[in-house]
Design a protein around this motif. Structure first.
Motif, mmCIF file in Angstrom:
data_model
loop_
_atom_site.group_PDB
_atom_site.id
_atom_site.type_symbol
_atom_site.label_atom_id
_atom_site.label_comp_id
_atom_site.label_asym_id
_atom_site.label_seq_id
_atom_site.Cartn_x
_atom_site.Cartn_y
_atom_site.Cartn_z
ATOM 1 N N GLN A 140 9.239 53.141 -2.668
ATOM 2 C CA GLN A 140 10.230 54.165 -2.358
ATOM 3 C C GLN A 140 10.822 54.768 -3.629
ATOM 4 O OE1 GLN A 140 13.202 52.623 0.266
ATOM 5 N NE2 GLN A 140 13.817 54.606 1.016
ATOM 6 N N ARG A 141 11.023 56.112 -3.595
ATOM 7 C CA ARG A 141 11.581 56.886 -4.702
ATOM 8 C C ARG A 141 10.714 56.822 -5.956
ATOM 9 N NH1 ARG A 141 18.135 56.441 -4.810
ATOM 10 N NH2 ARG A 141 17.847 57.951 -6.456
ATOM 11 N N GLU A 142 9.409 56.717 -5.734
ATOM 12 C CA GLU A 142 8.500 56.657 -6.864
ATOM 13 C C GLU A 142 7.166 57.312 -6.496
ATOM 14 O OE1 GLU A 142 6.183 53.050 -8.834
ATOM 15 O OE2 GLU A 142 8.330 52.992 -9.315
ATOM 16 N N SER A 143 6.694 58.194 -7.352
ATOM 17 C CA SER A 143 5.348 58.755 -7.264
ATOM 18 C C SER A 143 5.105 59.559 -5.973
ATOM 19 C CB SER A 143 4.328 57.625 -7.423
ATOM 20 O OG SER A 143 3.037 58.142 -7.588
ATOM 21 N N LEU A 144 3.886 59.483 -5.445
ATOM 22 C CA LEU A 144 3.423 60.308 -4.330
ATOM 23 C C LEU A 144 3.853 59.748 -2.978
ATOM 24 C CD1 LEU A 144 1.509 62.789 -3.714
ATOM 25 C CD2 LEU A 144 -0.320 61.098 -3.479
ATOM 26 N N PHE A 145 4.216 60.652 -2.046
ATOM 27 C CA PHE A 145 4.542 60.224 -0.685
ATOM 28 C C PHE A 145 4.031 61.233 0.335
ATOM 29 C CE2 PHE A 145 8.300 62.619 -2.083
ATOM 30 C CZ PHE A 145 8.511 63.484 -1.030
ATOM 31 N N PHE A 146 3.826 60.736 1.551
ATOM 32 C CA PHE A 146 3.431 61.557 2.689
ATOM 33 C C PHE A 146 4.445 61.335 3.800
ATOM 34 C CE2 PHE A 146 -0.421 60.492 0.395
ATOM 35 C CZ PHE A 146 -1.029 61.730 0.257
ATOM 36 N N VAL A 170 16.288 55.812 5.139
ATOM 37 C CA VAL A 170 16.554 54.392 5.362
ATOM 38 C C VAL A 170 15.265 53.622 5.111
ATOM 39 C CG1 VAL A 170 17.263 52.638 7.042
ATOM 40 C CG2 VAL A 170 18.329 54.905 7.077
ATOM 41 N N GLY A 171 15.290 52.757 4.103
ATOM 42 C CA GLY A 171 14.107 51.976 3.779
ATOM 43 C C GLY A 171 13.814 50.926 4.834
ATOM 44 N N ILE A 172 12.567 50.886 5.297
ATOM 45 C CA ILE A 172 12.133 49.877 6.261
ATOM 46 C C ILE A 172 11.352 48.789 5.516
ATOM 47 C CG2 ILE A 172 10.724 49.459 8.319
ATOM 48 C CD1 ILE A 172 11.399 52.383 9.124
ATOM 49 N N THR A 173 10.413 49.220 4.658
ATOM 50 C CA THR A 173 9.717 48.326 3.735
ATOM 51 C C THR A 173 9.716 49.018 2.374
ATOM 52 O OG1 THR A 173 7.505 49.295 4.010
ATOM 53 C CG2 THR A 173 8.181 47.630 5.631
ATOM 54 N N ASP A 174 9.031 48.428 1.392
ATOM 55 C CA ASP A 174 8.935 49.067 0.074
ATOM 56 C C ASP A 174 8.209 50.409 0.151
ATOM 57 O OD1 ASP A 174 10.275 47.042 -1.154
ATOM 58 O OD2 ASP A 174 8.485 46.017 -1.901
ATOM 59 N N ASN A 175 7.327 50.568 1.148
ATOM 60 C CA ASN A 175 6.503 51.770 1.239
ATOM 61 C C ASN A 175 6.851 52.706 2.391
ATOM 62 O OD1 ASN A 175 4.548 49.339 0.310
ATOM 63 N ND2 ASN A 175 4.114 51.185 -0.838
ATOM 64 N N ILE A 176 7.596 52.227 3.369
ATOM 65 C CA ILE A 176 7.864 53.023 4.572
ATOM 66 C C ILE A 176 9.369 53.236 4.735
ATOM 67 C CG2 ILE A 176 7.638 53.127 7.088
ATOM 68 C CD1 ILE A 176 5.123 51.365 6.767
ATOM 69 N N ALA A 177 9.742 54.463 5.066
ATOM 70 C CA ALA A 177 11.160 54.800 5.262
ATOM 71 C C ALA A 177 11.325 55.720 6.463
ATOM 72 C CB ALA A 177 11.713 55.476 4.017
ATOM 73 N N ALA A 178 12.471 55.613 7.128
ATOM 74 C CA ALA A 178 12.837 56.517 8.227
ATOM 75 C C ALA A 178 13.733 57.616 7.660
ATOM 76 C CB ALA A 178 13.559 55.754 9.319
ATOM 77 N N LEU A 179 13.659 58.820 8.233
ATOM 78 C CA LEU A 179 14.367 59.989 7.713
ATOM 79 C C LEU A 179 15.222 60.666 8.780
ATOM 80 C CD1 LEU A 179 11.291 61.770 6.054
ATOM 81 C CD2 LEU A 179 12.817 60.135 4.952
ATOM 82 N N ALA A 180 16.309 61.278 8.326
ATOM 83 C CA ALA A 180 17.099 62.194 9.152
ATOM 84 C C ALA A 180 17.401 63.404 8.277
ATOM 85 C CB ALA A 180 18.386 61.540 9.628
#
Length: 198
Positions: A98-104, A56-66
């Motif tokens: 989101q859904r692009e390049s590198l993520f942590f 679930v996208g919160i901002t362009d860079n931050i998302a919550a996961l389940a």
């Protein structure tokens, strides 16, 4: 009146935010490989399974996961089988969007571990099989990369805590029962995940 206008404006702004963020929500399915670490590596060789993740996208860079999945492990003995069911929530930070390049990311939740023993015959005597399950807290930092909008690969170190158990032993000569605490083995592993997002 000003408070009413401000309240309505806030609700409208929140609706637009939720609508915009709804475009960033997506699910994915992944193939997972687990490499047992520490003492867990003495009991299991490797694990393979799958998982489903909803973001679930919160901002362009931050998302919550389940996330929920299942892993089946290869072991040294044919009569013994071991599996894990991870159920976790968490968050991701994307370097670009989101859904692009590198993520942590980081995940936290529980791992349900299920061990089963089949009936075994030793020196003409059949030892009846049994199964046991435990639910332990788990925590995983992860790093990953979106190869394109749909395909991603990630690596995580899944830390699965262990619980000590009290085991009763019966002395065959005296018939007395004594209790010993057996230290639990943490079922931690290094996980590699290849996922397809839709």
């Amino acid at each position: 009146m000003k408070k009413l206008i401000l309240g309505v404006a806030t609700v409208v702004a929140l609706m637009f935010t939720v609508t915009a963020n709804a475009q960033l929500n997506y699910g994915n399915a992944g193939l997972e490989i687990a490499i047992p670490m520490g003492d867990f590596a003495d009991a299991a060789n490797f694990g393979i399974g799958g998982s489903g993740l909803y973001e679930v996208g919160i901002t362009d860079n931050i998302a919550a996961l389940a996330n929920v999945g299942v892993l089946f492990y290869a072991t040294e003995f044919d009569e013994y089988s071991f599996m894990q069911i991870p159920i976790q929530v968490g968050a991701r930070y994307y370097i670009t969007e989101q859904r692009e390049s590198l993520f942590f990311g980081v995940l936290a939740g529980v791992h349900m571990s299920i061990a089963s023993f089949d009936d075994t015959e030793v020196a003409g005597v059949t030892i009846e099989g049994d199964s046991d399950s435990q639910v332990n807290f788990s925590f995983a930092p992860e790093v990953g990369y979106f190869i394109n909008e749909n395909i991603s690969i990630s690596l995580k170190y899944q830390i699965v805590t262990a619980k000590d158990e009290d085991v009763d032993f019966v002395n065959p000569i005296t018939g007395e029962t004594s209790t010993t605490t057996v230290e639990g083995v943490a079922a931690s592993y290094l996980g590699l995940r290849l996922a397809y997002s839709f």
